[in-house]
Scaffold this motif. Sequence first.
Motif, mmCIF file in Angstrom:
data_model
loop_
_atom_site.group_PDB
_atom_site.id
_atom_site.type_symbol
_atom_site.label_atom_id
_atom_site.label_comp_id
_atom_site.label_asym_id
_atom_site.label_seq_id
_atom_site.Cartn_x
_atom_site.Cartn_y
_atom_site.Cartn_z
ATOM 1 N N VAL A 63 15.414 -3.074 -67.923
ATOM 2 C CA VAL A 63 14.491 -4.175 -67.634
ATOM 3 C C VAL A 63 13.367 -4.212 -68.669
ATOM 4 N N LEU A 64 12.858 -3.039 -69.032
ATOM 5 C CA LEU A 64 11.783 -2.991 -70.026
ATOM 6 C C LEU A 64 12.282 -3.383 -71.417
ATOM 7 N N ILE A 65 13.511 -3.029 -71.748
ATOM 8 C CA ILE A 65 14.097 -3.458 -73.026
ATOM 9 C C ILE A 65 14.210 -4.975 -73.044
ATOM 10 N N LEU A 66 14.685 -5.558 -71.956
ATOM 11 C CA LEU A 66 14.782 -7.025 -71.884
ATOM 12 C C LEU A 66 13.405 -7.661 -72.037
ATOM 13 N N LEU B 298 13.045 -10.736 -81.975
ATOM 14 C CA LEU B 298 13.689 -9.662 -82.723
ATOM 15 C C LEU B 298 12.775 -8.451 -82.852
ATOM 16 N N LYS B 299 13.337 -7.257 -82.637
ATOM 17 C CA LYS B 299 12.551 -6.028 -82.775
ATOM 18 C C LYS B 299 13.386 -4.960 -83.467
ATOM 19 N N ARG B 300 12.716 -4.158 -84.265
ATOM 20 C CA ARG B 300 13.349 -2.979 -84.846
ATOM 21 C C ARG B 300 13.265 -1.843 -83.830
ATOM 22 N N PHE B 301 14.089 -0.826 -84.039
ATOM 23 C CA PHE B 301 14.151 0.285 -83.095
ATOM 24 C C PHE B 301 12.774 0.896 -82.860
ATOM 25 N N GLY B 302 12.038 1.163 -83.918
ATOM 26 C CA GLY B 302 10.715 1.773 -83.788
ATOM 27 C C GLY B 302 9.753 0.919 -82.986
ATOM 28 N N GLU B 303 9.814 -0.388 -83.168
ATOM 29 C CA GLU B 303 8.961 -1.295 -82.400
ATOM 30 C C GLU B 303 9.295 -1.223 -80.918
ATOM 31 N N LEU B 304 10.584 -1.218 -80.614
ATOM 32 C CA LEU B 304 11.007 -1.094 -79.216
ATOM 33 C C LEU B 304 10.516 0.223 -78.623
ATOM 34 N N HIS B 305 10.714 1.290 -79.371
ATOM 35 C CA HIS B 305 10.334 2.615 -78.883
ATOM 36 C C HIS B 305 8.832 2.683 -78.604
ATOM 37 N N ARG B 306 8.026 2.168 -79.507
ATOM 38 C CA ARG B 306 6.566 2.175 -79.307
ATOM 39 C C ARG B 306 6.154 1.289 -78.136
ATOM 40 N N GLY B 307 6.838 0.172 -77.958
ATOM 41 C CA GLY B 307 6.483 -0.767 -76.897
ATOM 42 C C GLY B 307 6.869 -0.304 -75.505
ATOM 43 N N MET B 308 7.660 0.762 -75.433
ATOM 44 C CA MET B 308 8.156 1.229 -74.143
ATOM 45 C C MET B 308 7.731 2.661 -73.878
ATOM 46 N N GLY B 309 6.500 2.971 -74.053
ATOM 47 C CA GLY B 309 6.025 4.339 -73.886
ATOM 48 C C GLY B 309 6.739 5.114 -72.795
ATOM 49 N N GLY B 310 7.103 6.353 -73.113
ATOM 50 C CA GLY B 310 7.715 7.221 -72.121
ATOM 51 C C GLY B 310 9.218 7.378 -72.239
ATOM 52 N N ILE B 311 9.873 6.550 -73.021
ATOM 53 C CA ILE B 311 11.318 6.659 -73.176
ATOM 54 C C ILE B 311 11.621 7.508 -74.416
ATOM 55 N N SER B 312 12.606 8.383 -74.291
ATOM 56 C CA SER B 312 13.006 9.190 -75.447
ATOM 57 C C SER B 312 13.865 8.334 -76.379
ATOM 58 N N GLN B 313 13.948 8.738 -77.635
ATOM 59 C CA GLN B 313 14.801 8.008 -78.582
ATOM 60 C C GLN B 313 16.249 8.038 -78.135
ATOM 61 N N LYS B 314 16.678 9.178 -77.616
ATOM 62 C CA LYS B 314 18.063 9.304 -77.148
ATOM 63 C C LYS B 314 18.355 8.330 -76.013
ATOM 64 N N MET B 315 17.467 8.254 -75.028
ATOM 65 C CA MET B 315 17.657 7.344 -73.892
ATOM 66 C C MET B 315 17.626 5.892 -74.350
ATOM 67 N N LEU B 316 16.705 5.551 -75.247
ATOM 68 C CA LEU B 316 16.643 4.193 -75.761
ATOM 69 C C LEU B 316 17.942 3.831 -76.474
ATOM 70 N N THR B 317 18.453 4.734 -77.285
ATOM 71 C CA THR B 317 19.718 4.497 -77.985
ATOM 72 C C THR B 317 20.850 4.287 -76.988
ATOM 73 N N GLN B 318 20.928 5.133 -75.967
ATOM 74 C CA GLN B 318 21.985 5.001 -74.954
ATOM 75 C C GLN B 318 21.901 3.658 -74.238
ATOM 76 N N GLN B 319 20.706 3.294 -73.838
ATOM 77 C CA GLN B 319 20.531 2.035 -73.108
ATOM 78 C C GLN B 319 20.870 0.833 -73.984
ATOM 79 N N LEU B 320 20.438 0.861 -75.241
ATOM 80 C CA LEU B 320 20.739 -0.240 -76.160
ATOM 81 C C LEU B 320 22.244 -0.356 -76.402
ATOM 82 N N ARG B 321 22.918 0.776 -76.563
ATOM 83 C CA ARG B 321 24.370 0.745 -76.765
ATOM 84 C C ARG B 321 25.078 0.143 -75.564
#
Length: 107
Positions: free
Chosen positions: A14-17, A24-47
Amino acid sequence: MEKTLALIGSKWKVLILRELSSGLKRFGELHRGMGGISQKMLTQQLRQMEADGLVRRRAYAEVPPRVEYSLTATGRSLEPVLAAVAQWGQRYLDTQGHPERSGENPA
């Protein structure tokens, strides 16, 4: 309803949406905008969201690599659903979400 919840039912999806609804967002922008999510979890959710047809991933053959994410038309079609959920949540907070306002004692 079950399919919708299966596709977007996690907190992170929901937060990614929400983050991608502004464009359009780059990975780093998404990661910064969603404080608290790990890079691994963000990658899994995006995939998963890409596999489900909600998110588009575009990788550029550059050094360093650049990857951009955006919502597909199907992902964008969820925006009114998420707006309705957000409105419901705000109404809930305004009425029942604050025990001091509804006459309940906080636990």
